[in-house]
Design a protein around this motif. Structure first.
Motif, PDB file in Angstrom:
ATOM      1  N   ARG A 156       3.797   5.831  -5.630  1.00  0.00           N
ATOM      2  CA  ARG A 156       3.509   6.006  -7.062  1.00  0.00           C
ATOM      3  C   ARG A 156       2.508   7.137  -7.292  1.00  0.00           C
ATOM      4  N   LEU A 157       1.458   7.185  -6.481  1.00  0.00           N
ATOM      5  CA  LEU A 157       0.457   8.244  -6.634  1.00  0.00           C
ATOM      6  C   LEU A 157       1.022   9.612  -6.273  1.00  0.00           C
ATOM      7  N   GLN A 158       1.862   9.659  -5.244  1.00  0.00           N
ATOM      8  CA  GLN A 158       2.481  10.944  -4.860  1.00  0.00           C
ATOM      9  C   GLN A 158       3.391  11.449  -5.974  1.00  0.00           C
TER      10      GLN A 158
ATOM     11  N   THR B 135       7.526   8.883   2.403  1.00  0.00           N
ATOM     12  CA  THR B 135       6.817   7.596   2.440  1.00  0.00           C
ATOM     13  C   THR B 135       7.799   6.446   2.287  1.00  0.00           C
ATOM     14  N   MET B 136       8.781   6.626   1.436  1.00  0.00           N
ATOM     15  CA  MET B 136       9.785   5.587   1.267  1.00  0.00           C
ATOM     16  C   MET B 136      10.581   5.379   2.550  1.00  0.00           C
ATOM     17  N   MET B 137      10.816   6.440   3.272  1.00  0.00           N
ATOM     18  CA  MET B 137      11.490   6.301   4.569  1.00  0.00           C
ATOM     19  C   MET B 137      10.638   5.463   5.526  1.00  0.00           C
TER      20      MET B 137
ATOM     21  N   ASP C 272       7.264  14.892  -4.769  1.00  0.00           N
ATOM     22  CA  ASP C 272       8.481  14.084  -4.632  1.00  0.00           C
ATOM     23  C   ASP C 272       8.973  14.012  -3.191  1.00  0.00           C
ATOM     24  N   LEU C 273       8.883  15.122  -2.465  1.00  0.00           N
ATOM     25  CA  LEU C 273       9.338  15.105  -1.068  1.00  0.00           C
ATOM     26  C   LEU C 273       8.454  14.194  -0.220  1.00  0.00           C
TER      27      LEU C 273
ATOM     28  N   LEU D  34       0.830  -1.207   0.000  1.00  0.00           N
ATOM     29  CA  LEU D  34       0.000   0.000   0.000  1.00  0.00           C
ATOM     30  C   LEU D  34       0.865   1.258   0.000  1.00  0.00           C
ATOM     31  N   LEU D  35       1.910   1.254   0.794  1.00  0.00           N
ATOM     32  CA  LEU D  35       2.816   2.412   0.826  1.00  0.00           C
ATOM     33  C   LEU D  35       3.505   2.596  -0.529  1.00  0.00           C
ATOM     34  N   SER D  36       3.833   1.492  -1.180  1.00  0.00           N
ATOM     35  CA  SER D  36       4.454   1.584  -2.507  1.00  0.00           C
ATOM     36  C   SER D  36       3.492   2.234  -3.504  1.00  0.00           C
TER      37      SER D  36
END
Length: 878
Positions: A246-248, A260-262, A254-255, A240-242
């Motif tokens: 993608r949606l962000q 979210t990747m963190m 990008d920030l 879900l975070l992935s």
């Protein structure tokens, strides 16, 4: 027995059970489903334990109407610690919810996956979800949506949903078809996974409200994982975070995506997928400052991860710090000393990134490190489970015979499935013989068509390696041959000499002799293309000298010589293997052809007569020899064998009628159209005379061909009126079961009336639509020929008349994916390129078709036509 009328307060929030609301994953304003308010479900479940029997029964009846939408709440109700009466009735309701995962029309593959789906344990169901997601062209998409709706496990329902989110986008998705399919398949389900899918799809279309709601849903699932991990899983949250990332990114956030990747990195335990992605982004953007921050924050994890150490080594190499790069790469190599699979995956990954020096280090470790003697898995996560994953998973544990069989099966697959797998076997299998065999499997694997070469070359360049291993060298020469054929011809000679030396050192290894024969054939083909005739003949002479005196080997060499019309060498091969040639009919016919082309008519007739006499009278034998003779261009002797089949079979028998049809088609190709028509008329009369006949053709098939042949006869004679009359009859006869060649011939007549022109154009459109329907119907077929036929028929009809030429090209390519290398399908593809005006590709494809079937008049004629059109185009421009 006292049963509480109310659930404990800790379960309640503003009148609704808190955990159930969390599990449903819906917001209060969305808790309506049709006319049934979903917010009644918690109260109804509570009433399942009411002391009043009537209330219990009424609650059970109402809950049953909710069906799949009550599954998640019912799953909570059966957990230990709940009221026993509630558990009993909830369990009954769960079992009564019928989940029909098959709706009809699914392919055999999908039916096998889903047939007993609900009876399987959770892990087996998860694997089946994975299988559905890997089916080509999103064939399993609708079935996955039904699992989202109906699987009794809330975790697996969610897993199916995130699996759909991660499925690679296709052309259909771009057109909106994918979105429609998902929405229709999910119906009005409000299970969490269904809602995630809807929100993510709406967010992708730019719906800001849906985007915000999706972010809320992701955070809710994160909280649920903290509070009740049994109702979700770490991979579900990460997926879900992935999707959130993608949606962000799609919104230019990008920030936020980086943040979210963190979060994802903090959640990942055993894998470092997201951290790797984050480092890759920094490398792509040369953002060294951000990379330093990431390294400082996750230094300890990086030190324990080979892939991350190699990424940092790559960064140092890019910045020119070669010693630091080497130190990091050496540290990575020392990790996981007793895990061979991790080193295999690392070697493969590094090779794909072009880091061949480090990739080779990892590969050599697998071959040289004594501690890594256990077999390891050669499959990759992206491999389709069937059949590639299953072939590779325990490949190294198999006996040699089984390994050889698997290599052969992989080589027979479509290159998009088999090519990467074969390259891994070449590079990583410890047995040199198997590595070489896989290399030859790559070299001899049928290409879909010449246009696919760049993709094939790129894949092999990324995966095959740079080591000195023999099989790798062979594949490298194979790649070189496409760019520098002269250099490749010399390198093939070196490869041959090396293999001869290897064979001598290993006591005349039989496998090496077979390898040498194939290598010589590759060198021979290159020399022929380079017009080095003398050298090519020298190579062929060596093949004649070295070929084992066994029928299969001689037949294979014979076929090469017939295709290349090497009659002197074929005669020499016959003389050297006189006994075997005279005991195998098709070898004897080949020798007769060589004698005929060399001017020795008497010997040719004698050998052909001897070949005809083998198993004289056995109609099946005569028929099969006739078919093979036709394919080898020996049409005169094919006609004799077909005649023998007709004479030996009963009047109207299956073999006789089939032989008459094939003989008529030979005469049609030779433009002996009226003779072909007369023969088919004779076949019709023979069928009528046979009371026991079994029809192998439809009632109108022969009459249609007869009128078609007569029309072509009159067209050749210049009698357009008679041609029009007969071809119109042919079209009417085949209107229910269209014959593309008949439609094409009538469409091209220059003397059509306006009414006829309108009629044939409408019929072509109708026929094309019927082929498309057949394509959809045959998707469930396992037989590649059956599946490929309507694709080819559509492409041939449209590219020779009018319609969607781009679709015709697409369908023609698809037919070749299903049946790679088919000369007739290549012929269609050539025509499809001609239709869109790409003469260069049309000629290249048609040359490949003729190369594979040099004795087919239609293929040769079409090549000559394309070349003539190319010349006319050049002249008109000048």
């Amino acid at each position: 027995m006292m049963i509480a009328r109310r659930l404990p307060f800790s379960w309640r929030l503003f009148g609704f059970p808190l955990v159930i609301i969390v599990l449903l994953g819906v917001q209060p304003e969305l808790l309506l489903f049709g006319q049934e308010p979903l917010n009644r479900i918690p109260n109804l479940i509570e009433q399942l334990g009411d002391p009043d029997y009537f209330i219990r029964s009424q609650a059970q009846e109402e809950l049953s109407r909710f069906g799949a939408d009550a599954i998640d709440a019912l799953n909570v109700a059966i957990q230990p610690g709940q009221d026993l009466e509630v558990q009993k009735r909830a369990r009954y309701l769960l079992n009564s919810i019928h989940a029909d995962y098959l709706q009809g029309g699914e392919s055999k593959e999908i039916r096998e996956i889903l047939e007993d789906y609900q009876q399987q344990d959770p892990e087996s169901r998860r694997l089946r979800i994975e299988q559905l997601s890997q089916l080509p062209e999103e064939a399993g998409l609708v079935s996955l949506c039904r699992i989202v709706q109906f699987d009794h496990s809330s975790v697996l329902s969610k897993w199916a949903a995130v699996t759909i989110m991660e499925m690679p986008a296709s052309e259909e998705e771009a057109s909106g078809s994918r979105i429609t399919r998902i929405q229709e398949a999910l119906d009005q389900s409000l299970r969490p996974g269904a809602r995630w899918l809807r929100l993510s799809l709406q967010a992708e279309e730019g719906n800001q409200k849906a985007f915000n709601q999706f972010l809320d849903a992701v955070q809710a699932e994160r909280r649920l994982f903290s509070l009740s991990p049994v109702e979700t899983s770490r991979p579900i949250v990460l997926s879900l975070l992935s999707t959130q990332v993608r949606l962000q990114r799609a919104q230019g956030l990008d920030l936020a995506a980086r943040a979210t990747m963190m979060e994802m990195i903090e959640l990942e335990i055993e894998e470092d997928t997201t951290l790797t992605r984050l480092i890759d982004e920094s490398i792509e953007q040369a953002d060294w400052a951000s990379l330093d921050q990431v390294v400082d924050r996750f230094e300890q994890r990086i030190d324990q991860s080979p892939i991350l150490l190699y990424r940092l080594a790559e960064v140092q190499q890019l910045q020119g710090n070669l010693q630091k790069a080497k130190d990091l790469a050496d540290r990575a190599l020392q990790l996981n000393p007793e895990d061979p699979r991790s080193h295999f995956l690392m070697a493969y990954e590094l090779g794909k990134r072009g880091l061949w020096k480090w990739s080779q280090q990892e590969a050599e470790l697998l071959q040289k490190q004594p501690s890594l003697v256990l077999p390891y898995d050669l499959s990759l996560p992206e491999d389709p489970i069937e059949p590639v994953g299953n072939y590779l998973r325990d490949f190294l544990e198999q006996e040699e015979t089984n390994q050889i069989q698997r290599v052969e099966k992989l080589a027979s697959l479509h290159p998009s499935q088999g090519l990467s797998a074969l390259s891994r076997i070449v590079r990583f299998t410890p047995e040199e013989k198997i590595s070489k065999l896989a290399a030859l499997g790559i070299i001899e694997q049928a290409q879909v068509d010449p246009v696919s070469w760049p993709w094939r070359a790129e894949l092999l360049s990324q995966t095959i390696g740079r080591e000195d291993r023999t099989g790798i060298q062979w594949v490298q020469v194979y790649l070189l041959a496409q760019e520098e054929p002269a250099q490749a011809a010399e390198k093939w000679l070196t490869c041959i000499q090396d293999e001869i030396k290897f064979m001598a050192e290993n006591r005349n290894n039989v496998a090496s002799q077979q390898f040498i024969n194939v290598l010589r054939q590759n060198r021979y083909h290159l020399l022929r293309e380079l017009d080095e005739t003398a050298m090519a003949k020298e190579e062929l002479l060596l093949m004649v000298e070295e070929v084992p005196a066994m029928a299969p080997s001689l037949v294979a060499l014979k076929e090469l010589m017939i295709k290349k019309q090497e009659w002197e060498m074929l005669d020499l091969l016959g003389q050297k293997n006189d006994r075997i040639f005279k005991s195998v009919p098709m070898l004897l016919y080949a020798w007769a052809a060589a004698k005929k082309h060399l001017g020795n008519e008497d010997a040719a007739k004698q050998f052909a007569k001897q070949a005809l006499g083998f198993k004289m009278g056995e109609r099946a034998e005569h028929w099969s020899r006739a078919v093979e003779l036709k394919e080898d261009g020996m049409t005169d002797w094919a006609e004799v064998e077909f005649r023998e089949t007709i004479d030996r079979d009963e009047r109207g028998g299956i073999y006789a009628i089939n032989a008459m049809f094939r003989l008529a088609e030979i005469w049609h190709e030779q433009e002996r159209h009226m003779e072909a028509a007369d023969l088919l008329q004779e076949a019709i009369e023979d069928q009528r005379a046979n009371a026991q006949r079994r029809d192998i053709f439809s009632a109108n098939f022969f009459p249609t061909r007869i009128e078609y042949f007569k029309g072509l006869h009159h067209l050749k004679q210049g009698d357009l009126d008679q041609a029009n009359e007969h071809l119109e009859k042919a079209v009417k006869l085949c209107e229910e079961e269209p014959d593309a060649d008949v439609l094409i011939a009538f469409y091209r007549l220059p003397n059509l009336t306006a009414q006829q022109s309108k009629w044939i154009k409408a019929l072509i459109q109708k026929t094309a639509a019927s082929f498309e329907k057949e394509i959809a119907l045959r998707e469930r077929e396992d037989n590649g020929m059956l599946k490929s036929t309507p694709y080819n028929q559509y492409a041939w009809l449209i590219s020779n008349t009018e319609g969607d030429y781009e679709q015709a090209l697409k369908y023609s390519r698809k037919s070749l994916e299903l049946r790679p290398g088919m000369s007739g399908y290549l012929d269609t593809l050539g025509r499809a390129y001609f239709a869109i005006g790409d003469l260069d590709q049309a000629i290249a494809i048609q040359k490949e078709a003729v190369k594979r079937d040099p004795y087919s008049p239609p293929l040769v004629n079409q090549l000559e036509y394309f070349q003539k059109e190319k010349q006319n185009s050049k002249e008109s421009k000048s």
